[in-house]
Write an enzyme that holds these catalytic residues in place. Sequence first.
Site, short mmCIF file in Angstrom:
data_model
loop_
_atom_site.label_atom_id
_atom_site.label_comp_id
_atom_site.label_asym_id
_atom_site.label_seq_id
_atom_site.Cartn_x
_atom_site.Cartn_y
_atom_site.Cartn_z
N HIS A 16 0.97 5.20 1.09
CA HIS A 16 0.35 6.22 1.94
C HIS A 16 0.43 7.58 1.25
CE1 HIS A 16 0.65 3.90 5.88
NE2 HIS A 16 1.55 3.25 5.18
N HIS A 21 0.84 -1.20 0.00
CA HIS A 21 0.00 0.00 0.00
C HIS A 21 0.86 1.24 0.00
CE1 HIS A 21 0.74 -1.33 4.15
NE2 HIS A 21 0.73 -0.03 4.48
P1 AMP Z 1 1.98 0.17 7.35
O1 AMP Z 1 2.63 0.46 8.67
O2 AMP Z 1 2.66 0.88 6.20
O3 AMP Z 1 1.77 -1.29 7.11
O4 AMP Z 1 0.56 0.87 7.43
C1 AMP Z 1 -0.63 0.18 7.64
C2 AMP Z 1 -1.72 1.22 7.75
O5 AMP Z 1 -2.95 0.58 7.63
C3 AMP Z 1 -1.72 1.97 9.10
O6 AMP Z 1 -1.55 3.36 8.85
C4 AMP Z 1 -3.09 1.63 9.67
O7 AMP Z 1 -3.66 2.71 10.37
C5 AMP Z 1 -3.88 1.26 8.43
N1 AMP Z 1 -5.01 0.36 8.66
C6 AMP Z 1 -5.00 -0.81 9.33
N2 AMP Z 1 -6.23 -1.36 9.33
C7 AMP Z 1 -7.02 -0.52 8.62
C8 AMP Z 1 -8.40 -0.53 8.26
N3 AMP Z 1 -9.24 -1.52 8.62
N4 AMP Z 1 -8.89 0.50 7.53
C9 AMP Z 1 -8.06 1.51 7.14
N5 AMP Z 1 -6.75 1.57 7.45
C10 AMP Z 1 -6.23 0.58 8.18
#
Ligand code: AMP
Length: 140
Positions: free
Chosen positions: A103, A101
């Site tokens: 950001h 993903h």
């Molecule tokens: P990373 O640390 O790059 O893996 O970021 C994962 C991101 O996913 C974090 O910023 C979380 O807040 C976000 N996240 C986790 N679960 C959900 C969800 N159900 N809906 C939206 N964002 C999420």
Amino acid sequence: MSDHNCIFCKIIAGQIPCLKIYENDRILAFLDIGPVSEGHTLVVPKKHTTCVDQTDPEIMSEIGKVLPALAASIREAMGADGYNVLCNNGASAGQVVEHMHVHIIPRKVNDGVFNQWPSFQYPDGKAAAIAEKIQQNLTL
Ligand code: AMP
Ligand code: ZN
């Protein structure tokens, strides 16, 4: 293809709700549930993949195609001065959700988000050796 244990695959399948910003047949963008700034958005491929280096270049280019318009709309909507586009790959790099993903994080002057970039200087000759080693591993 999806991973049954993956939270983003569940969002893509509609099994877990999200606040959707944009969708096409390959890409979904939605608000991060734990934002570091208001408007923090995630852009994900619909096909499960873990990291950038594991992702089909065609999918990466689909993400690249939607990023400019998404960044512009987020910046405008949030009245942001700028934004970070970043992607954590692997646990050591801070990746928590193992579905690739990107950001998009809207930023304002002096907002205190990421106010340190820990840079350093290479000792003599090391940068050239590293550049050569990376080039030797490149499959392009
Ligand atoms: P990373 O640390 O790059 O893996 O970021 C994962 C991101 O996913 C974090 O910023 C979380 O807040 C976000 N996240 C986790 N679960 C959900 C969800 N159900 N809906 C939206 N964002 C999420
Ligand atoms: Zn997934």
